[in-house]
Every structure is written in structure tokens, then in C-alpha cells.
Design a protein around this motif. Structure first.
Motif, mmCIF file in Angstrom:
data_model
loop_
_atom_site.group_PDB
_atom_site.id
_atom_site.type_symbol
_atom_site.label_atom_id
_atom_site.label_comp_id
_atom_site.label_asym_id
_atom_site.label_seq_id
_atom_site.Cartn_x
_atom_site.Cartn_y
_atom_site.Cartn_z
ATOM 1 N N GLU A 1 0.838 -1.189 0.000
ATOM 2 C CA GLU A 1 0.000 0.000 0.000
ATOM 3 C C GLU A 1 0.876 1.244 0.000
ATOM 4 O O GLU A 1 1.705 1.440 0.897
ATOM 5 C CB GLU A 1 -0.906 -0.005 1.239
ATOM 6 N N MET A 2 0.704 2.089 -0.999
ATOM 7 C CA MET A 2 1.490 3.322 -1.089
ATOM 8 C C MET A 2 0.800 4.391 -0.261
ATOM 9 O O MET A 2 0.115 5.274 -0.758
ATOM 10 C CB MET A 2 1.633 3.768 -2.550
ATOM 11 N N ASP A 3 0.978 4.267 1.034
ATOM 12 C CA ASP A 3 0.319 5.146 1.986
ATOM 13 C C ASP A 3 1.361 5.676 2.962
ATOM 14 O O ASP A 3 2.162 4.904 3.506
ATOM 15 C CB ASP A 3 -0.777 4.376 2.728
ATOM 16 N N THR A 4 1.360 6.986 3.198
ATOM 17 C CA THR A 4 2.379 7.598 4.055
ATOM 18 C C THR A 4 2.403 6.974 5.440
ATOM 19 O O THR A 4 3.467 6.651 5.974
ATOM 20 C CB THR A 4 2.136 9.114 4.174
ATOM 21 N N ASP A 5 1.226 6.780 6.033
ATOM 22 C CA ASP A 5 1.172 6.240 7.388
ATOM 23 C C ASP A 5 1.717 4.814 7.450
ATOM 24 O O ASP A 5 2.406 4.437 8.403
ATOM 25 C CB ASP A 5 -0.260 6.278 7.926
ATOM 26 N N VAL A 6 1.395 3.999 6.443
ATOM 27 C CA VAL A 6 1.894 2.625 6.414
ATOM 28 C C VAL A 6 3.421 2.613 6.309
ATOM 29 O O VAL A 6 4.112 1.866 7.015
ATOM 30 C CB VAL A 6 1.274 1.837 5.241
ATOM 31 N N ILE A 7 3.960 3.454 5.433
ATOM 32 C CA ILE A 7 5.418 3.526 5.264
ATOM 33 C C ILE A 7 6.084 3.973 6.563
ATOM 34 O O ILE A 7 7.100 3.399 6.993
ATOM 35 C CB ILE A 7 5.779 4.476 4.105
ATOM 36 N N LEU A 8 5.507 4.967 7.226
ATOM 37 C CA LEU A 8 6.084 5.464 8.473
ATOM 38 C C LEU A 8 5.951 4.435 9.599
ATOM 39 O O LEU A 8 6.834 4.326 10.451
ATOM 40 C CB LEU A 8 5.424 6.780 8.882
ATOM 41 N N GLU A 9 4.860 3.660 9.583
ATOM 42 C CA GLU A 9 4.726 2.608 10.587
ATOM 43 C C GLU A 9 5.792 1.532 10.384
ATOM 44 O O GLU A 9 6.363 1.017 11.350
ATOM 45 C CB GLU A 9 3.322 2.004 10.530
ATOM 46 N N HIS A 10 6.073 1.175 9.128
ATOM 47 C CA HIS A 10 7.156 0.239 8.866
ATOM 48 C C HIS A 10 8.494 0.827 9.321
ATOM 49 O O HIS A 10 9.340 0.128 9.868
ATOM 50 C CB HIS A 10 7.209 -0.102 7.376
ATOM 51 N N MET A 11 8.662 2.132 9.102
ATOM 52 C CA MET A 11 9.898 2.779 9.516
ATOM 53 C C MET A 11 10.056 2.748 11.032
ATOM 54 O O MET A 11 11.162 2.561 11.547
ATOM 55 C CB MET A 11 9.918 4.232 9.006
ATOM 56 N N CYS A 12 8.952 2.915 11.735
ATOM 57 C CA CYS A 12 9.017 2.922 13.195
ATOM 58 C C CYS A 12 9.292 1.536 13.779
ATOM 59 O O CYS A 12 9.671 1.419 14.942
ATOM 60 C CB CYS A 12 7.727 3.503 13.776
#
Length: 298
Positions: A176-187
Motif C-alpha cells: 500500500e502506497m500510503d504515508t502512514d503505512v510507510i512510516l509505521e514500517h519505519m518505526c
């Protein structure tokens, strides 16, 4: 009366990690599952909108101190934030119920704990996803701590797991190209790099991911530059689950990972797509984004 009646359940719910062992001057668990306060008296308060884990969970007010011994809403927010990604993974429909019954218990005269069966069901469904990110099932959710022969919070008998179940895609490979999903993976990660994939091999239950030589750091974190050159990643328990990104070695990816045991494990992989506004927004936020402290989930 083993479980709450359906009407009470409707009232309670419409829908990675602190330790349960609090210091002696705060709260302790005793044999009958009650929490005793040596500090603040119990009080009701509105669930704040920025308590993402439990806002709109189905009731408006929560009890403080909560069932984990947190006395302030600031402490609840800090600790509860680590669990939001796990709820988003939809590994079990009762995940949010279980967590909010502890972090933001409904404001009633009698404290009501989650049922042991609910805890066990969520644990069995969500542990594989947590392990994929290198987190074990935490001590705070050791299921035998919770009651099974008393009034407790359970799933309504009409609430069943969606027949489609959670996504079968490998958890770090959510596309999913979603900012929140990417940031959650980053966290859930310690570092992020830009790279192409050279080769993918199955190794027992895992997949070994070998990168091409050109590797550009986005956020090094705990990863040292000398380690970047010889970096090999592992997709834990990912030998057979689908991961579309690993099938296309011609594209650049935002690759995230963390050190677990003696391996670097893959915690997120997103196509490097600068034409996507969501991706560009995530890239801008990655370096400055403040993550909740993950101790022992997603």
C-alpha cells in the motif's frame, strides 16, 4: 456468568510494550486480578482524540489509572502508540478490544479484564506478524494472567473472523502506497536504504535477500556505513508468503530493516516511486518523524 452479556459488549465495543510489573509504589497485580493504587484515586476521563489506539473504540470515557498501572494520559499515549501498527495489520478482529481493555478500560464501577480466551485468540493470530518484525509476544499480554471463570471482556459470539482473514502477503511487503503505512514500517525499523535486489534465496523458513552493490542510505540509525556494504537481509518466516517486491529485481526500493539476534531482518519494502505524492511525503517525514519507543510490537 463467564462473559459479559451481548448488550454490555455492545456498550463496550462497536468495532513490538511496557512490562506489567509496575514498581511497588504504583500498582501490583494480585491473585484476584485487582489493581491497588498507592497514588492517584481512580477517575474517569474522556478518551482523547490523539490516543489513536483507542479513540472511537466504541465508548467515550476511560479509567485512570488504567489496568497497566499508567497514572497519566501522557504515559498511556506514549506506550499505546507502539501498538497502532499491529491493529492496522488486521491480524485478528479482537486486537483493538484486547489492547484498549487494558490501556483505556471502560469507565465502570468495577474494573473488567479481558478474557483469557480473547487474549489467546489474538495471540495465536498476531504472533506470526509480530515475529516477522522481530518482536516476541510480550510479557504484558501473557494470557494466563487474565480470568476465564469470571466476568470479563470477550468477543461477542456473533463477531467472527472475516472469512477472507488477514492478508496473506508477507507483513513487511504490504504494497500500500500510503504515508502512514510507510512510516509505521519505519518505526518498526532501525534503518532505511534505497537499493535494488540482486537475488532472493529460500533458507529454511526464511528468505535471504541479497542486494545490488549500489546502496544509498536514507536513514542509517544503528546501521554503520561499513555494515551497509555487506548487508544481507532476511524475511522471517517468509519462505512461502507472497511478496511482489521480491519478484521484481529491476526496480529501486525503499528497504527497511533491523538487527534481531544475529541477522538483519526485513521490516518493510516499498517501491521507490517518486511520482507518488504519498511516497514523496513519506520520504520527507522519515528523517524527522518521531516514533513511539518499541520495547520487546509493530
Amino acid at each position: 456468568m463467564k462473559n459479559l452479556l451481548p448488550i454490555l459488549w455492545i456498550f463496550i465495543w462497536l468495532f513490538v510494550f511496557p512490562s506489567l510489573r509496575a514498581s511497588e509504589d504504583e500498582y501490583i497485580w494480585n491473585s484476584d486480578m485487582e489493581i491497588h493504587s498507592y497514588g492517584k484515586s481512580p477517575q474517569c476521563m474522556d478518551i482523547p482524540e490523539d490516543l489513536r489506539l483507542c479513540f472511537n473504540v466504541g465508548y467515550r470515557q476511560m479509567l485512570l489509572p488504567n489496568l497497566l498501572g499508567h497514572e497519566t494520559i501522557a504515559e498511556v499515549k506514549q506506550q499505546a502508540g507502539s501498538w497502532v501498527p499491529l491493529v492496522h495489520k488486521a491480524c485478528h478482529p479482537g486486537t483493538q478490544v484486547l489492547l484498549c481493555s487494558l490501556f483505556a478500560p471502560v469507565c465502570l464501577e468495577t474494573r473488567i479484564y479481558p478474557c483469557r480466551r480473547l487474549c489467546e485468540d489474538v495471540r495465536d493470530s498476531c504472533t506470526p506478524i509480530m515475529e516477522a518484525f522481530g518482536f516476541p509476544w510480550p510479557e504484558m499480554l501473557k494470557c494466563d494472567k487474565f480470568p476465564q471463570d469470571d466476568v470479563c471482556i470477550s468477543m461477542n459470539s456473533n463477531d467472527t473472523v472475516n472469512s477472507a482473514g488477514p492478508s496473506s502477503v508477507c507483513p513487511p511487503c504490504d504494497n500500500e502506497m500510503d504515508t502512514d503505512v510507510i512510516l509505521e514500517h519505519m518505526c518498526a525499523s532501525e534503518f532505511a536504504i534505497k537499493a535494488k535486489i540482486k537475488e532472493v534465496k529460500k533458507e529454511n523458513l526464511d528468505r535471504q535477500i541479497i542486494l545490488q552493490d549500489k546502496r544509498k542510505p536514507v536513514k542509517l540509525g544503528s546501521l554503520k556505513r561499513q555494515d551497509l556494504k555487506k548487508l544481507v537481509l532476511y524475511l522471517k518466516n517468509g519462505a512461502d508468503c507472497p511478496c511482489q517486491q521480491l519478484e521484481n529485481t529491476g526496480s529501486n526500493y525503499l528497504i527497511m530493516g533491523r538487527w534481531v539476534g544475529k541477522q538483519y531482518i526485513l521490516t518493510g519494502i516499498h517501491k521507490w516511486e517518486k511520482s507518488s505524492n504519498e511516497f514523496k511525503k513519506a520520504l520527507k517525514k522519515i528523517k524527522s518523524h518521531k516514533c513511539q519507543a518499541f520495547e520487546s510490537v509493530l
